[in-house]
Design an enzyme around this catalytic site. Sequence first.
Site, short mmCIF file in Angstrom:
data_model
loop_
_atom_site.label_atom_id
_atom_site.label_comp_id
_atom_site.label_asym_id
_atom_site.label_seq_id
_atom_site.Cartn_x
_atom_site.Cartn_y
_atom_site.Cartn_z
N SER A 181 0.80 -1.22 0.00
CA SER A 181 0.00 0.00 0.00
C SER A 181 0.84 1.28 0.00
CB SER A 181 -0.94 0.01 1.21
OG SER A 181 -0.21 0.17 2.42
N LYS A 222 1.00 4.50 6.91
CA LYS A 222 0.48 5.33 5.82
C LYS A 222 1.13 6.71 5.91
CE LYS A 222 -2.67 2.12 4.89
NZ LYS A 222 -2.64 1.28 3.67
#
Length: 278
Positions: A42, A119
């Site tokens: 991701s 993230k």
Amino acid sequence: MAEQAKSGNAIWETIKTIVYALLIAGVFRTLFFQPFWIPSGSMKPTLLIGDFLFVNKMAYGYSYASCPSLIIPSVGLDVDAEDICGWMGGDNTRLLGGEPERGDVIVFRHPVSGRDYIKRLIGLPGDKIQIKDGVVYINGTEAKQTPDGTFTEIAEPQGPQRLRPRCENGPVGVGGTCEKTRMIETLPSGVSHEILNIGNQSTDNTGVYTVPEGHYFFMGDNRDNSSDSRVPQVAGGVGYVPYENLIGRADRIMFSSAGRSMLFFWTWRGDRFFKAVN
């Protein structure tokens, strides 16, 4: 009898040494740095599956999330940070708290599952975030994207989970070249980083997210292959992340393994030793 006493003392000293070592390791991991191995794609191309890094826990101070979780399914061990330090949580504050900066790459606890995620911080408390045609707007200001060629990788299972990469030029057979458009995104603060595009999907066009006070909005750099704040928690996403759920900032990759285990040294990537996380 004397020999038995010596033997007993030696065993006891060994046990004490192990206990002390574990305590010291626990304190070090709680207060300073936590090891983290990237399990998914991701955050490509910033972080690859198999990157091994240490998370700087001193960057934002300490909360219940700073306590380590000990999860080893093979032996039935499942001790969560909340089991140890849950008494510190609930008020969304931190001890010696520091403010994260937009663009930081951060490890945090998922607000529902409690699992660790990594993230990039896009939205600060009070920000209004919207995505239009894959472009991020922060408080009405465009985070400009500049073309930066093509990111390529081999279309094959990656990491211990044997995840297959998604490709913009897909479907691609095993062993083929998987391609994604690479862009340089520049946030209003001036921070620039690489992002990837795979194709059009629902999260490329969203309504306006208003980040609540004491919360943050995160996105993965591999924009079309990331479960993040664009999807609310009730729909299986990350949603807004409370301040107390931050664990630390990712500053530097120590080494990286392209194989199924970080112990397979022959699969280590030679160009990622001590690489800064930007």
